[in-house]
Design a protein around this motif. Structure first.
Motif, PDB file in Angstrom:
ATOM      1  N   LEU A   1      -3.202   1.772  -3.795  1.00 31.44           N
ATOM      2  CA  LEU A   1      -2.672   3.277  -3.452  1.00 31.44           C
ATOM      3  C   LEU A   1      -3.679   3.353  -2.107  1.00 31.44           C
ATOM      4  O   LEU A   1      -4.832   3.185  -2.010  1.00 31.44           O
ATOM      5  CB  LEU A   1      -3.039   4.157  -4.588  1.00 31.44           C
ATOM      6  N   ALA A   2      -2.866   4.263  -1.310  1.00 30.74           N
ATOM      7  CA  ALA A   2      -3.434   4.681   0.158  1.00 30.74           C
ATOM      8  C   ALA A   2      -3.419   6.211   0.066  1.00 30.74           C
ATOM      9  O   ALA A   2      -2.350   6.643   0.540  1.00 30.74           O
ATOM     10  CB  ALA A   2      -3.165   3.904   1.161  1.00 30.74           C
ATOM     11  N   THR A   3      -4.481   6.950  -0.316  1.00 26.65           N
ATOM     12  CA  THR A   3      -4.084   8.472  -0.464  1.00 26.65           C
ATOM     13  C   THR A   3      -5.432   9.342   0.042  1.00 26.65           C
ATOM     14  O   THR A   3      -6.480   8.764   0.381  1.00 26.65           O
ATOM     15  CB  THR A   3      -4.087   8.835  -1.910  1.00 26.65           C
ATOM     16  N   GLY A   4      -5.286  10.367   0.492  1.00 32.15           N
ATOM     17  CA  GLY A   4      -6.154  11.389   1.018  1.00 32.15           C
ATOM     18  C   GLY A   4      -7.008  12.028  -0.240  1.00 32.15           C
ATOM     19  O   GLY A   4      -7.832  12.706  -0.111  1.00 32.15           O
ATOM     20  N   ARG A   5      -6.254  11.889  -1.454  1.00 37.89           N
ATOM     21  CA  ARG A   5      -6.807  12.385  -2.508  1.00 37.89           C
ATOM     22  C   ARG A   5      -8.244  12.050  -3.063  1.00 37.89           C
ATOM     23  O   ARG A   5      -8.555  10.754  -2.413  1.00 37.89           O
ATOM     24  CB  ARG A   5      -5.892  12.357  -3.858  1.00 37.89           C
ATOM     25  N   MET A   6      -8.901  12.795  -3.543  1.00 39.12           N
ATOM     26  CA  MET A   6     -10.130  12.222  -4.382  1.00 39.12           C
ATOM     27  C   MET A   6      -9.990  11.097  -5.173  1.00 39.12           C
ATOM     28  O   MET A   6      -8.883  10.776  -5.695  1.00 39.12           O
ATOM     29  CB  MET A   6     -10.899  13.281  -4.938  1.00 39.12           C
TER      30      MET A   6
ATOM     31  N   ALA B   1       0.765  -1.088  -0.033  1.00 40.97           N
ATOM     32  CA  ALA B   1      -0.056  -0.031   0.036  1.00 40.97           C
ATOM     33  C   ALA B   1       0.997   1.158   0.037  1.00 40.97           C
ATOM     34  O   ALA B   1       1.854   1.296   0.861  1.00 40.97           O
ATOM     35  CB  ALA B   1      -0.899  -0.016   1.301  1.00 40.97           C
ATOM     36  N   ILE B   2       0.732   2.151  -1.011  1.00 41.42           N
ATOM     37  CA  ILE B   2       1.750   3.315  -1.214  1.00 41.42           C
ATOM     38  C   ILE B   2       0.665   4.598  -1.079  1.00 41.42           C
ATOM     39  O   ILE B   2      -0.045   4.694  -1.807  1.00 41.42           O
ATOM     40  CB  ILE B   2       2.353   3.152  -2.549  1.00 41.42           C
ATOM     41  N   ASP B   3       1.150   5.528  -0.289  1.00 40.51           N
ATOM     42  CA  ASP B   3       0.763   6.817  -0.260  1.00 40.51           C
ATOM     43  C   ASP B   3       1.137   7.484  -1.606  1.00 40.51           C
ATOM     44  O   ASP B   3       2.093   7.216  -2.172  1.00 40.51           O
ATOM     45  CB  ASP B   3       1.039   7.640   0.787  1.00 40.51           C
ATOM     46  N   LEU B   4       0.449   8.504  -1.987  1.00 43.66           N
ATOM     47  CA  LEU B   4       0.865   9.105  -3.143  1.00 43.66           C
ATOM     48  C   LEU B   4       1.740  10.478  -2.904  1.00 43.66           C
ATOM     49  O   LEU B   4       2.946  10.590  -2.990  1.00 43.66           O
ATOM     50  CB  LEU B   4      -0.135   9.489  -4.041  1.00 43.66           C
ATOM     51  N   ASP B   5       1.174  11.451  -2.334  1.00 43.24           N
ATOM     52  CA  ASP B   5       1.708  12.898  -2.148  1.00 43.24           C
ATOM     53  C   ASP B   5       2.915  12.722  -1.075  1.00 43.24           C
ATOM     54  O   ASP B   5       2.807  12.447  -0.070  1.00 43.24           O
ATOM     55  CB  ASP B   5       0.835  14.078  -1.698  1.00 43.24           C
ATOM     56  N   ASP B   6       4.065  13.339  -1.604  1.00 41.44           N
ATOM     57  CA  ASP B   6       5.380  13.229  -0.549  1.00 41.44           C
ATOM     58  C   ASP B   6       5.882  11.782  -0.452  1.00 41.44           C
ATOM     59  O   ASP B   6       6.546  11.602   0.535  1.00 41.44           O
ATOM     60  CB  ASP B   6       5.142  14.071   0.557  1.00 41.44           C
TER      61      ASP B   6
END
Length: 270
Positions: A42-47, A8-13
């Motif tokens: 992916l594991a993101t706060g984005r929409m 599981a990968i975050d996106l920003d930064d």
């Protein structure tokens, strides 16, 4: 087969470098992991609509985690598996509390971005996310009895820190509060966290906790990184966040995601 079967990968930064790009080395590491049989999400706060093209670019077929864990959806079809929106009455209370303090507020409904008016913060956020923003006037009136996926207050970092201090004692029992960036304070359903979403996703597909590797960089990644069998924070993460990780990778501008995959996944196959 490497010991870690779900990544599981975050996106920003995290996956994105400082120019919001994905380097060839990171893309190749993800591709190699997928070819080795490792499932990637992916594991993101984005929409979702902001993260979906990235998932498609990386040939990710597993459902992805968006909105800090409030939504789990299929990147190919857009079908929702899990959606944990903020109850409308709670959303009204959050908006009514923040609005007099003159913060810009983002409201997310049906995977669209709404705001009272297009401010500098709003334009900047929409450009960063690659989405359209819709000004709708009074947010409480616009929302009515509908339940938004989340709310985000945007301001200068010291002001956001003060807002967190003001809102946490009042709202923390009914919302999940997290800072995804120094200038963003996010309000979502109490169970809408990356960690709880990743736990659900792993269980749904039969992955054991010890088979999960999670990579992030921020306060909003803490419960995900702590839950995973191997929790990795980027070298560019704040020091208190890095202290909670099992491993600290090189920074996002140093291909830290690729370094992690090579070290803990691909080297197991060599």
């Amino acid at each position: 087969m490497p010991p870690y079967r779900l990544l599981a990968i975050d996106l920003d930064d995290t996956l994105f470098n400082n120019q919001l790009g994905i380097t060839p080395r990171n893309r190749e590491a993800i591709r190699a992991a997928q070819q080795a049989g490792v499932a990637v999400t992916l594991a993101t706060g984005r929409m979702f609509r902001s993260a979906q093209p990235i998932a498609q670019l990386l040939n990710i077929t597993l459902p992805i985690i968006a909105y800090q864990g409030a939504l789990i959806a299929q990147p190919q079809t857009g079908d929702y598996l899990v959606h944990r929106p903020l109850p409308s009455k709670v959303a009204h209370s959050v908006i009514s509390f923040i609005k007099p303090l003159d913060f810009h507020i983002n409201l997310y409904l049906n995977d669209k971005l709404y705001m009272q008016q297009l401010t500098v913060y709003g334009r900047r956020y929409a450009a960063l996310s690659g989405v359209d923003a819709y000004p709708v006037g009074d947010l409480v009136s616009f929302l009515a009895d509908r339940a938004p996926t989340k709310l985000v207050a945007i301001g200068e970092p010291p002001e956001i820190d003060r807002l967190l201090g003001q809102t946490f004692p009042i709202l923390s029992r009914v919302v999940h509060l997290t800072k995804s960036k120094p200038q963003f304070l996010e309000f979502s359903h109490p169970t809408a966290t990356k960690g709880q979403a990743l736990e659900w996703l792993a269980g749904h597909y039969g992955f054991k906790r010890e088979e999960v590797l999670a990579i992030g960089d921020g306060y909003n990644d803490i419960d995900m990184v702590e839950w995973a069998g191997l929790g990795v924070m980027m070298g560019n993460a704040p020091e208190p966040v890095k202290a909670l990780a099992d491993h600290v990778a090189p920074a996002n501008y140093q291909d830290g995601v690729a370094d992690t995959i090579e070290r803990f996944v691909l080297n197991e196959l060599a």
